[in-house]
Every structure is written in structure tokens, then in C-alpha cells.
Design a protein around this motif. Structure first.
Motif, short mmCIF file in Angstrom:
data_model
loop_
_atom_site.label_atom_id
_atom_site.label_comp_id
_atom_site.label_asym_id
_atom_site.label_seq_id
_atom_site.Cartn_x
_atom_site.Cartn_y
_atom_site.Cartn_z
N ARG A 1 -2.29 -2.53 -8.35
CA ARG A 1 -2.73 -1.29 -8.29
C ARG A 1 -3.01 -0.66 -9.64
NH1 ARG A 1 -1.30 4.08 -7.58
NH2 ARG A 1 -2.55 5.11 -5.88
N ASN B 1 -10.12 -2.68 -5.02
CA ASN B 1 -10.86 -1.42 -4.69
C ASN B 1 -11.65 -0.83 -5.76
OD1 ASN B 1 -11.51 0.91 -3.26
ND2 ASN B 1 -9.61 1.74 -3.42
N GLU C 1 0.78 -3.86 -1.78
CA GLU C 1 0.19 -3.76 -2.84
C GLU C 1 1.06 -3.93 -3.94
OE1 GLU C 1 -1.81 0.05 -3.01
OE2 GLU C 1 -3.30 -0.60 -1.46
N THR D 1 -6.51 -2.10 -2.79
CA THR D 1 -7.37 -2.91 -2.19
C THR D 1 -8.14 -2.35 -1.08
OG1 THR D 1 -5.88 -3.73 -0.67
CG2 THR D 1 -5.81 -5.04 -2.59
N ARG D 2 -9.16 -2.92 -0.66
CA ARG D 2 -10.20 -2.46 0.51
C ARG D 2 -10.04 -3.71 1.47
NH1 ARG D 2 -15.51 -0.61 -1.13
NH2 ARG D 2 -15.82 -0.06 1.27
N SER E 1 -0.03 -5.16 7.80
CA SER E 1 -0.20 -4.18 6.61
C SER E 1 -0.12 -5.17 5.46
CB SER E 1 0.88 -2.98 6.62
OG SER E 1 2.07 -3.83 6.54
N SER F 1 -6.34 3.51 -3.10
CA SER F 1 -5.48 2.00 -2.81
C SER F 1 -5.73 1.06 -3.73
CB SER F 1 -5.63 1.78 -1.33
OG SER F 1 -7.04 1.45 -1.24
N ARG G 1 -10.62 -8.86 2.15
CA ARG G 1 -9.60 -8.04 1.21
C ARG G 1 -10.26 -8.35 -0.05
NH1 ARG G 1 -6.10 -4.42 2.28
NH2 ARG G 1 -5.58 -5.39 4.23
N GLN H 1 -3.31 8.57 -7.07
CA GLN H 1 -2.31 8.13 -6.04
C GLN H 1 -3.08 7.90 -4.73
OE1 GLN H 1 0.92 10.54 -4.80
NE2 GLN H 1 -0.18 12.33 -4.97
N GLN H 2 -4.01 8.59 -4.30
CA GLN H 2 -4.91 8.42 -3.15
C GLN H 2 -5.69 7.09 -3.19
OE1 GLN H 2 -5.51 10.54 -5.56
NE2 GLN H 2 -7.98 10.45 -5.81
#
Length: 355
Positions: A58, A188, A53, A117-118, A50, A115, A185, A112-113
């Protein structure tokens, strides 16, 4: 001297010393739109480990997506990040502390939904370039290139996701392989909706895709370039602050032209006439040359012409220097912020330059 889409090239006498052109000609290889599917960054399968972040990273991603650019997204709490926070705070009637304080965190909760990074799969079309591995420093050698493209895939990925090559290494690892079909990675910054693309003059649609900039943006009623804050602010018809970008503006030798000006033309993927005799820091012995369009052009991917002769707002080939270096009197933004601004303004948009 006015910018015209029908002039082959324009010259500057002072300021930034070279005016680009937006004449309707066949796009160069670096700006031609590719296969619709080839620039789409699909999500990769979840990583075995995982990713944690950092709050600053963010926040930078959210601020960028909301139009309050931190410049390069790098997770660092520098001056551009603080300025972006202040802009967001002013726009949302918060105390403009420039800090990620409790009130600001609460205001950002509605996203908040999203993220930070992707993990994406690098598409083949994006990885194909074309690139200029041995990008020359001398303008005379640059003039021999068909386009002033990215040096390599990592540089292209950094601009697509509004970051730096160093940050991409940190998000992955020095040993991570970069290439078509490989997971990687990134911050986002979403793909754009190709259905919203308009006329593809000079390969502009491909440029927007490669910068992750949506073609539809809020309309600017006026711009304010604030020297004390080091930012360019965008206001709507209700005089509400709706976007803000960190900027490099002038120097002791070529100061920012304080006053009330107007945008008189928007040149996308411009040519650049480089005349050494008009730059105080370049030898007069060098010859004037015409440089083709590309993200590594001295004016980046956009030139917004002002009614102040010889001055403009433009992109850059070095996004990490925004707010940290000097310019030849013009206002310089990252390529992605310049592209976004180009979609907001029109001829006649007021541009107020103030101390």
C-alpha cells in the motif's frame, strides 16, 4: 553532437553508445493510440474473497502516485522502497529514516481512501497487443521487427501497473486466466484522463496510456542524479523536492559523468542505433543495426539528451533491474518513471550529477 527532431538518427561515441531519434515519422504499431474506450480499465465486481493489503504494498502504491517512485511495486522492503520513503520524508520535513514509521504513516493518512489494489476488467484494446511472443535476444534479429513491443499481455500489464509479472501472479494466482474481459487484480495505478492528452507525435499518447502516466506533471526546475543514494531527484522553482525516481547509473567501466549538465532534447518513442563497436561488452564482429521504437528498446520509451556528449537519461526494457544492475554510463529509469520525467523537463533544464 546535439539532438534534433529533424535528424534521421544520431550516433554515440561513448557512454550509452547509441543515440535515439525523435524525428516526425508515422508511429509504429506498438505506439499507435487505440480506441478511447479500449484502454480504460473498468472496475470488476467485488471478489468473493477479500484481499488483505500488506502495508509495504500500500505504501509503494501511494508513493508511486505521489511521484516518489519505489521502482517496481512488489510489496518488498528493498533499497528502492527505502529510498522512496526517504524522498517522501524529506519532501514533507520528516525524519528521513527510510522506514514506514509512525510519522510517515500519519503523513500518508490523507490518502487513506486509496486502496493498494484494484480488481479490474482487462480491456479488449489493451489485450489485443500487438505482442512479440518470441522476442529475439540478438540485435540483428530485433532490427527485423516493426516495433520492439511487449512479449505478452502479462508483461504489458506489469508495466501498465508499475509492477512485475511475478507480483501479478502473487496478487491473483498461477491459475488465473489473463485475457480481454477477465477480472484481474493489479496495483492501484489509475487510468489517465484522455482529455488531458496533447499532441500525439510518434504515438506518445498511447504510450502514456499503456504506462499509466498522466501527461500533466509538475515542472522541473532542476534534476539531481545522486550516485550515493541511487536516485534521480526533481526540484521545483522553490528548490523543493517534488519527485524522485530510483536509477541505474554508470559502472566501473563507464562511470557516471559527475558534473553540471543540461537537458538539451527530449525524444519520445525513439529509434535506437545499435553499434556493437561502441560497447566494450559486445563483440565487434556484429553489425550495426537500427532498432525501431517500443518499450523493449534498449533505451525504453524515452531518451533525454544531455549536453555532455554521448550521455543521456532513458528508460529500460528490464524495469526490475533498476538500481541493481550497471549501465554504460547513462542514467536508466523504469519506462513509467522515464515517461513521467519526460513530461517534467524541457531543453535547458539543469541536470546535476553528483557522488
Amino acid at each position: 553532437m546535439k539532438l534534433s527532431p529533424f535528424l534521421p538518427c544520431l550516433f554515440l561515441i561513448a557512454g550509452c553508445n547509441a543515440a535515439p531519434d525523435d524525428s516526425a515519422k508515422k508511429p509504429t504499431s506498438s505506439t499507435t493510440a487505440a480506441d478511447p474506450a479500449s484502454l480504460d480499465f473498468k472496475d470488476a465486481p467485488p471478489a468473493a474473497v477479500s484481499f488483505s493489503e500488506p502495508p509495504a504494498l500500500r505504501a509503494q502504491v501511494l508513493l508511486d502516485r505521489l511521484g516518489f517512485s519505489p521502482g517496481v511495486i512488489d510489496g518488498k522492503e528493498g533499497q528502492s522502497y527505502s529510498a522512496a520513503l526517504r524522498g517522501f520524508q524529506k519532501a514533507h520535513d520528516l525524519h528521513d529514516s527510510g522506514k514506514l514509521d509512525a510519522a510517515t504513516l500519519q503523513a500518508l493518512q490523507q490518502w487513506q481512501q486509496v486502496s493498494a489494489t484494484r480488481l479490474v476488467i482487462i480491456p479488449a484494446g489493451f489485450a489485443a497487443g500487438p505482442f512479440v511472443p518470441a522476442f529475439p535476444k540478438d540485435a540483428a534479429d530485433q532490427a527485423k521487427l516493426p516495433a520492439l513491443g511487449y512479449r505478452n499481455l502479462t508483461e504489458a500489464l506489469a508495466e501498465r501497473f508499475h509492477t512485475t509479472p511475478e507480483t501479478l501472479v502473487a496478487l491473483n494466482s498461477p491459475s488465473t486466466l489473463v485475457g480481454a474481459g477477465r477480472p484481474f487484480r493489479v496495483p492501484n495505478i489509475p487510468d489517465i484522463d484522455r482529455a488531458t492528452l496533447g499532441e500525439d507525435a510518434r504515438g506518445w499518447n498511447g504510450t502514456l496510456e499503456r504506462l499509466g502516466v498522466a501527461p500533466t506533471q509538475v515542472a522541473a526546475a532542476k534534476l539531481v542524479v545522486d550516485k550515493s543514494e541511487g536516485v534521480l531527484k526533481v526540484y521545483d522553482e522553490g528548490d523543493k523536492l517534488v519527485a524522485q525516481f530510483p536509477a541505474t547509473m554508470g559502472s566501473s567501466r563507464d562511470p557516471l559523468p559527475i558534473g553540471n549538465w543540461k537537458i538539451q532534447g527530449v525524444s519520445r518513442n525513439p529509434d535506437f542505433h545499435y553499434n556493437p563497436k561502441l560497447f566494450w561488452d559486445v563483440s565487434d564482429s556484429k553489425e550495426a543495426v537500427l532498432l525501431q521504437p517500443g518499450p523493449n528498446s534498449p533505451v525504453g520509451v524515452v531518451w533525454l539528451d544531455l549536453n555532455k556528449p554521448h550521455y543521456g537519461i532513458h528508460g529500460t526494457s528490464e524495469p526490475h533491474t533498476i538500481g541493481r544492475a550497471e549501465s554504460h554510463g547513462c542514467v536508466r529509469l523504469t519506462n513509467w518513471d522515464a515517461a513521467r520525467l519526460a513530461q517534467m523537463v524541457k531543453p535547458g533544464t539543469p541536470a546535476i550529477f553528483q557522488n
